[in-house]
Design a protein around this motif. Structure first.
Motif, PDB file in Angstrom:
ATOM      1  N   VAL A 196      48.139  15.209  40.119  1.00 40.11           N
ATOM      2  CA  VAL A 196      46.838  15.317  39.398  1.00 40.11           C
ATOM      3  C   VAL A 196      45.967  16.258  40.341  1.00 40.11           C
ATOM      4  O   VAL A 196      45.629  16.019  41.396  1.00 40.11           O
ATOM      5  N   VAL A 197      45.880  17.471  39.888  1.00 36.04           N
ATOM      6  CA  VAL A 197      45.578  18.768  40.600  1.00 36.04           C
ATOM      7  C   VAL A 197      43.960  18.760  40.319  1.00 36.04           C
ATOM      8  O   VAL A 197      43.467  19.035  39.051  1.00 36.04           O
ATOM      9  N   ASN A 198      43.030  18.561  41.468  1.00 35.57           N
ATOM     10  CA  ASN A 198      41.707  18.651  41.248  1.00 35.57           C
ATOM     11  C   ASN A 198      40.886  19.041  42.388  1.00 35.57           C
ATOM     12  O   ASN A 198      40.037  18.383  42.801  1.00 35.57           O
ATOM     13  N   GLY A 199      41.424  20.041  43.064  1.00 36.03           N
ATOM     14  CA  GLY A 199      40.700  20.446  44.051  1.00 36.03           C
ATOM     15  C   GLY A 199      39.387  21.398  43.840  1.00 36.03           C
ATOM     16  O   GLY A 199      38.448  21.610  44.462  1.00 36.03           O
ATOM     17  N   GLY A 200      39.339  21.415  42.456  1.00 39.08           N
ATOM     18  CA  GLY A 200      37.806  22.089  41.773  1.00 39.08           C
ATOM     19  C   GLY A 200      36.954  20.979  41.575  1.00 39.08           C
ATOM     20  O   GLY A 200      35.664  21.195  41.275  1.00 39.08           O
ATOM     21  N   LYS A 201      37.378  19.621  41.923  1.00 43.98           N
ATOM     22  CA  LYS A 201      36.336  18.422  41.471  1.00 43.98           C
ATOM     23  C   LYS A 201      35.846  18.576  40.030  1.00 43.98           C
ATOM     24  O   LYS A 201      34.650  18.504  39.874  1.00 43.98           O
TER      25      LYS A 201
END
Length: 300
Positions: A198-203
Motif C-alpha cells: 500500500v503506497v501512501n507516501g503522499g498521505k
C-alpha cells in the motif's frame, strides 16, 4: 480566385490542360472549367487552344506576371495573418509522464479546441521519480502549467489547486507469474495470506481509508506500507518480490510484467488537473474553459 490563379500559372508552364491536371492532382475537366471561368471573369481569351496543347494569348502573356504576383502576395498575406494570430496565442504547458499521462486532457481539449484558437497545448515531459515529484508539484507554473493525474498526495495540497475530471477504479497488480494473475477480478478474500503493498507516501486520505478498511475487515491480508509516492521503482520492486500492489486502472500498461486486475473494493481515486495556486490570467481562463466543458453534457 486563388485556385484559378494557381491553375492558370500551371497551365501556362505546362502548355497543356492534361499535364497541368496531373501536376495539380485534379481532373483535366476541372482544369478546363477553372480556365473557362477565369476567362469569363477576365472578358478576354487567355489561351489559344490547339490539338498540340495550349499557349498564352497576348492578353494571357500580359496577365501571367500579375497572376504570379497576386498569388505570391496572397500566400505571403496568409503567412502574416497566421503569424499575427500566433503572436496572440497562449501555449498551455501540460506536464506528462508514464504515471501522469496527459491523454485525458488532450482528448477533452481536442473536442473543443476549434472554439478557442487563442490557446494551444505544449507537451512537457517530466520523470516519475518519488524524490523529484514533490518538487514538480511545488513548482507548478515554472516548467509546466498543468499536470493531469490522480489526486494521491494530500500532504502537498497547499502547493496547487485541483480540478476534478473523474475517478479511477482501484485495482490490484500482480506479477504475470503470480498464481492470481489469471483472475478476471480480485476480491479481498483472494489476497488472504498475500503481502499487499500500500503506497501512501503522499498521505492520501483515500488510500488510508482503503488500508483501514482492509486491516479492519480482512486482517488475513499482510499489509506492507510503502511510505513514498508511486513511481516506477515501486512497480519494479513489487514485480521482483512477487508482492501484490494496490494500484489504479489507469496504470494497467505501466509495467509489462505486471497484470492489473480490477478489484471488488468499493473505492475510487479522483483524478483531474493540478495547476498553480496563483495561475496566470491565461491559465485561469483555460481552466475555466475545461471546468465549463465538464458542466455541459456530451450530446448523444
Amino acid at each position: 480566385m486563388n485556385e484559378q490563379l494557381k491553375t492558370f500559372i500551371q497551365v501556362a508552364e505546362s502548355g497543356s490542360f492534361s499535364k497541368a491536371a496531373e501536376k495539380l492532382f485534379i481532373s483535366t475537366t476541372a482544369v478546363m472549367k477553372q480556365m473557362n471561368l477565369l476567362e469569363r471573369h477576365a472578358g478576354v481569351p487567355l489561351f489559344n487552344r490547339t490539338n498540340h496543347g495550349v499557349r498564352l494569348t497576348q492578353a494571357g502573356s500580359a496577365f501571367i506576371k500579375d497572376a504570379e504576383f497576386m498569388l505570391r502576395y496572397y500566400q505571403e498575406s496568409l503567412i502574416r495573418m497566421h503569424q499575427a494570430a500566433q503572436a496572440n496565442r497562449h501555449m498551455v504547458r501540460v506536464g506528462t509522464s508514464l504515471l501522469n499521462p496527459c491523454k485525458v486532457l488532450i482528448d477533452l481539449w481536442n473536442g473543443a479546441s476549434d472554439r478557442y484558437p487563442q490557446f494551444g497545448i505544449n507537451i512537457v515531459h517530466f520523470d516519475d521519480d518519488a524524490h523529484t515529484l514533490p518538487t514538480s508539484y511545488r513548482t507548478l507554473g515554472q516548467s509546466f502549467d498543468i499536470i493531469v493525474g490522480p489526486f494521491l498526495t494530500d500532504r502537498l495540497n497547499d502547493c496547487y489547486q485541483m480540478l476534478e475530471l473523474g475517478s479511477y477504479r482501484v485495482c490490484f497488480a500482480v506479477s504475470r507469474h503470480h498464481k492470481l494473475a489469471s483472475k478476471k477480478i480480485l476480491s479481498a478474500q483472494d489476497l488472504y495470506g498475500e503481502k499487499l503493498a500500500v503506497v501512501n507516501g503522499g498521505k492520501s486520505a483515500v488510500i488510508q481509508d482503503i488500508r483501514d478498511f482492509l486491516v479492519r475487515n480482512h486482517p488475513r491480508i499482510r499489509i506492507k506500507d510503502i511510505p513514498r509516492l508511486y513511481d516506477l521503482d515501486v512497480f519494479n520492486r513489487c514485480e521482483e518480490s512477487n508482492t501484490v500492489m494496490l494500484t489504479l486502472e489507469a496504470w494497467g500498461e505501466v509495467h509489462p510484467s505486471l497484470a492489473t486486475i480490477p478489484s471488488d473494493l468499493d473505492f475510487t481515486v479522483p483524478y483531474g488537473l493540478l495547476y498553480p495556486l496563483h495561475p496566470s490570467g491565461e491559465i485561469q481562463q483555460f481552466i475555466e474553459i475545461i471546468r465549463e466543458m465538464q458542466r455541459v453534457p456530451t450530446p448523444g
